[in-house]
Design an enzyme around this catalytic site. Structure first.
Site, PDB file in Angstrom:
ATOM      1  N   PHE A   1     108.346  17.737  99.545  1.00  0.00           N
ATOM      2  CA  PHE A   1     108.957  16.893  98.776  1.00  0.00           C
ATOM      3  C   PHE A   1     108.923  17.024  97.735  1.00  0.00           C
ATOM      4  CE2 PHE A   1     110.845  12.950 100.878  1.00  0.00           C
ATOM      5  CZ  PHE A   1     111.557  13.539 101.944  1.00  0.00           C
TER       6      PHE A   1
ATOM      7  N   GLN B   1     115.219   3.320  90.669  1.00  0.00           N
ATOM      8  CA  GLN B   1     115.330   4.993  91.000  1.00  0.00           C
ATOM      9  C   GLN B   1     116.733   4.905  91.487  1.00  0.00           C
ATOM     10  OE1 GLN B   1     112.990   6.608  94.468  1.00  0.00           O
ATOM     11  NE2 GLN B   1     112.432   7.765  92.539  1.00  0.00           N
TER      12      GLN B   1
ATOM     13  N   HIS C   1     118.687   7.951  93.467  1.00  0.00           N
ATOM     14  CA  HIS C   1     118.383   8.978  94.420  1.00  0.00           C
ATOM     15  C   HIS C   1     119.407  10.195  94.038  1.00  0.00           C
ATOM     16  CE1 HIS C   1     117.451  11.565  97.801  1.00  0.00           C
ATOM     17  NE2 HIS C   1     116.688  10.806  98.071  1.00  0.00           N
TER      18      HIS C   1
ATOM     19  N   LEU D   1     122.472   7.675 102.020  1.00  0.00           N
ATOM     20  CA  LEU D   1     121.526   8.626 101.397  1.00  0.00           C
ATOM     21  C   LEU D   1     121.524   9.873 102.485  1.00  0.00           C
ATOM     22  CD1 LEU D   1     118.807   8.976 100.001  1.00  0.00           C
ATOM     23  CD2 LEU D   1     117.667   8.425 101.925  1.00  0.00           C
TER      24      LEU D   1
ATOM     25  N   GLU E   1     116.310  13.484 101.090  1.00  0.00           N
ATOM     26  CA  GLU E   1     115.581  14.655 100.139  1.00  0.00           C
ATOM     27  C   GLU E   1     114.689  15.449 100.904  1.00  0.00           C
ATOM     28  OE1 GLU E   1     113.392  13.003  96.862  1.00  0.00           O
ATOM     29  OE2 GLU E   1     111.561  14.623  96.996  1.00  0.00           O
TER      30      GLU E   1
ATOM     31  N   ARG F   1     112.791  12.939  91.159  1.00  0.00           N
ATOM     32  CA  ARG F   1     114.018  12.334  91.534  1.00  0.00           C
ATOM     33  C   ARG F   1     114.856  12.007  90.057  1.00  0.00           C
ATOM     34  NH1 ARG F   1     113.062   8.478  96.694  1.00  0.00           N
ATOM     35  NH2 ARG F   1     112.845  10.403  98.044  1.00  0.00           N
TER      36      ARG F   1
ATOM     37  N   HIS G   1     118.830   3.497  94.474  1.00  0.00           N
ATOM     38  CA  HIS G   1     117.696   3.657  95.881  1.00  0.00           C
ATOM     39  C   HIS G   1     116.850   2.739  96.010  1.00  0.00           C
ATOM     40  CE1 HIS G   1     116.238   5.886  99.144  1.00  0.00           C
ATOM     41  NE2 HIS G   1     115.136   6.338  98.724  1.00  0.00           N
TER      42      HIS G   1
ATOM     43  N   ARG H   1     109.111   6.919  91.356  1.00  0.00           N
ATOM     44  CA  ARG H   1     108.634   7.244  92.407  1.00  0.00           C
ATOM     45  C   ARG H   1     108.725   8.572  93.410  1.00  0.00           C
ATOM     46  NH1 ARG H   1     110.023   6.678  98.188  1.00  0.00           N
ATOM     47  NH2 ARG H   1     111.775   5.748  97.746  1.00  0.00           N
TER      48      ARG H   1
END
Ligand SMILES: Cc1cc2nc3c(=O)[nH]c(=O)nc-3n(C[C@H](O)[C@H](O)[C@H](O)COP(=O)(O)OP(=O)(O)OC[C@H]3O[C@@H](n4cnc5c(N)ncnc54)[C@H](O)[C@@H]3O)c2cc1C
Length: 560
Positions: free
Chosen positions: A116, A229, A231, A241, A244, A275, A339, A374
């Protein structure tokens, strides 16, 4: 109308709420879990990509995970809390597996991982692209097995205080429209994020900042709310979404010329930079004319049909249904979209807030492990680690608390407030109109790139919308399942929280993590390596600051 009594009251049945409930029961407490939707419809169910943990048996190292989390947070995360989370991650994953989560396995039959963003190593454990659903259903089984008392489709409207401590909640039984008092020696808020303050958002329509506002109204500070955040890969048009995990499995980001533009912005980590960095890169491509219809593209074609259909089947379906794109054949248009909320109700590592009797865990809390940004797959981890810790602490503390004297009369102010809302004569204004207007200005002014004028405009609109809200009427006057009333109450929660986001963002005159100001484009450690706290004062919101805890990792220049 009735009065119920429990040791611990947990508000929320997502991953944080269920994990807290289970922990408190295991500590011997009598626990109530309250949720406005059926537990497995909580937003945790939508989590796709996975959950991080550094397993020593895999040659991984929790300190590396911790450092990457600190760096990802742009040095705003509290390092003592990050150490706790990363150290406890391995055992927590194994525990979930033993409860029954069917994590994917590799060719050798061991727990499988994918890589990730913001991390050098593959340490994300996953169940295809439905990790949240798999975890949530397993925890729900445990809740049923433990015979927890679940108040399902009950909506908490306020926290009830006694002698300066939280000792219960006012909750609307949605089926009957009755307001009840549920007393608890400790109350844990696990109500999730703030997504629907923005439009569009990857979040479910039920993610409406309820807990943040409930806590704010009893004097608990909201911390670092400006850290919202975006995304990098949300679907064109509706903001759904695209996990990721697609990039984790090797997907590219390309612009209208087919260029993998991330080589300009993050030559080492490319699509797997963190991100905030990827979202800004995409937005720059779009702003400079290398996008199409305000979008760039996520390209999975080279991964092949088999991988897409086995490991990414959910987003494959979504792309087909909502964008008419077969991921094995065509790149799919995506853009950065709202997000996740890094900020939240300030807690310590055991979920305690500054208000006696009040605890928080999961996305509504700010421990702070995510700081300014994050890392993907660190949120599911946050929910189960700090959910458990909050449940244990609340159950322990509750043993020291005597019987509360609260009676039904404690509900009078709340009953009055709801009656006023219901009695007002309808106008043409509706909760939906206010929500959409709020979502639009937040998405314009407090998004990936921010500046003073845009944020002030958003704040002014939010203040005007609050004024409009004070005159809002509920059109449906019925008692049974009055979703019109619920939407109205949710919009109130969101407006409070939106104001805190704007105020924190305007006051932070630097760029850090997800908060990027074109008028202050540099990080300013001297002036702003500190947490923003917004507290409800007698004359409205007040801003103060508190230091960041640094253990081992001194701030460095952040590049990927
Ligand atoms: C589409 C999507 C994909 C994601 N993918 C990942 C991922 O792969 N990995 C990762 O780490 N993170 C991911 N995240 C983030 C992560 O899923 C969330 O941060 C996390 O699940 C939040 O869990 P929670 O328990 O705090 O809250 P939630 O799961 O949102 O639960 C909130 C609960 O509170 C209850 N509630 C709220 N208000 C009230 C009220 N007034 N009265 C009564 N009950 C109330 C709700 O009914 C619900 O049960 C994703 C998020 C989204 C939106």
């Amino acid at each position: 109308m009735a009065v119920y009594q429990h040791d611990v009251v947990v508000v929320g049945a997502g991953l944080a709420g269920m994990r807290a409930t289970l922990a408190a029961i295991q500590k011997g407490a009598d626990v109530a879990m309250i949720t406005k939707v059926h537990p497995v419809r909580s937003h945790s169910n939508a989590a796709q990509g996975g959950i991080n943990a550094a397993l020593t048996s895999r040659g991984d190292d929790w300190e590396e995970h911790a450092f990457e989390t600190v760096k990802g947070s742009d040095y705003l995360g509290d390092q003592d809390a990050i150490e706790v989370m990363c150290q406890e991650a391995g055992p927590a994953i194994i525990e979930m597996e033993h409860m029954g989560v069917i994590f994917n396995r590799d060719e050798e039959g061991r727990l499988g991982t994918r890589r990730f963003g913001g991390q050098q190593r593959a340490r994300t454990f996953f169940v295809a692209d439905i990790t949240g659903q798999a975890m949530l259903h397993v925890l729900y089984e445990q809740i049923v097995k433990a015979r927890a008392r679940v108040y399902e489709e009950w909506f908490v409207t306020s926290l009830v205080m006694e002698d300066g401590a939280v000792r219960g909640v006012a909750a609307l039984e949605m089926l009957t429209g009755q307001l009840h008092l549920i007393k608890g020696k400790a109350v844990i808020l696990c109500t999730g994020g703030t997504g629907r303050i923005y439009e569009p958002s990857t979040n479910g329509l039920i993610v409406t900042a309820d807990g943040q506002s409930l806590a704010y109204h009893v004097g608990a500070p909201l911390m670092d709310m400006e850290m919202v955040q975006y995304h990098p890969t949300t679907l064109k048009g509706n903001g759904i979404l695209m996990t990721e995990a697609a990039r984790g499995e090797g997907a590219y980001l390309i612009n209208k010329d087919g260029d993998r533009f991330m080589k300009t912005y993050a030559p080492n980590m490319m699509e797997l930079a963190s991100r905030d960095v990827v979202s800004r890169s995409e937005q720059t491509e779009i702003n400079e004319g290398r996008g199409v219809d305000d979008c760039v593209f996520l390209d999975l074609r080279h991964l092949g049909r088999e991988l897409i259909e086995t490991k990414l089947s959910y987003i494959n379906e979504v792309a087909l249904d909502f964008a008419n794109v077969n991921l094995a054949e065509k790149p799919v248009p995506i853009r950065p979209g709202n997000h996740y909320e890094m900020g939240g109700i300030k807690t310590d590592v055991n979920g305690r807030t500054s208000v006696r009797g009040l605890y928080a865990a999961g996305e509504c809390a700010c421990v702070s492990v995510h700081g300014g940004n994050r890392l993907g797959a660190n949120s599911l981890l946050d929910t189960i680690i700090f959910g458990r810790r909050a449940g244990e602490a609340a159950a322990g503390d509750a043993q020291e608390v005597g019987e509360s004297e609260l009676t039904e009369s404690a509900l009078s102010p709340e009953r009055e407030a709801i009656k006023k809302l219901m009695d007002r004569a309808p106008t043409s204004d509706t909760p939906a109109k206010i929500r959409l207007e709020m979502g639009r200005v937040m998405n314009e002014g407090v998004a990936v790139f921010r500046d003073e004028a845009g944020m002030q405009r958003a704040l002014r609109t939010i203040v005007e919308l609050k004024e409009r809200y004070s005159r809002l009427a509920v059109h449906d006057k019925g008692q049974v399942f009055n979703t019109n009333l619920i939407f109205a109450l949710e919009v109130g929660f969101m407006l409070d929280t939106a104001e805190a986001i704007c105020l924190g963002a305007i006051a932070r005159k630097e760029s850090r993590g997800a908060h990027f100001r074109t008028d202050f484009p540099k990080r300013d450690d001297e002036g702003f390596m500190k947490h923003t706290m917004v507290t409800m004062g007698p004359r409205g919101p007040e801003i103060s600051y508190t230091p960041v805890t640094v253990t081992k990792w001194k701030p460095q220049v952040r590049s990927y």
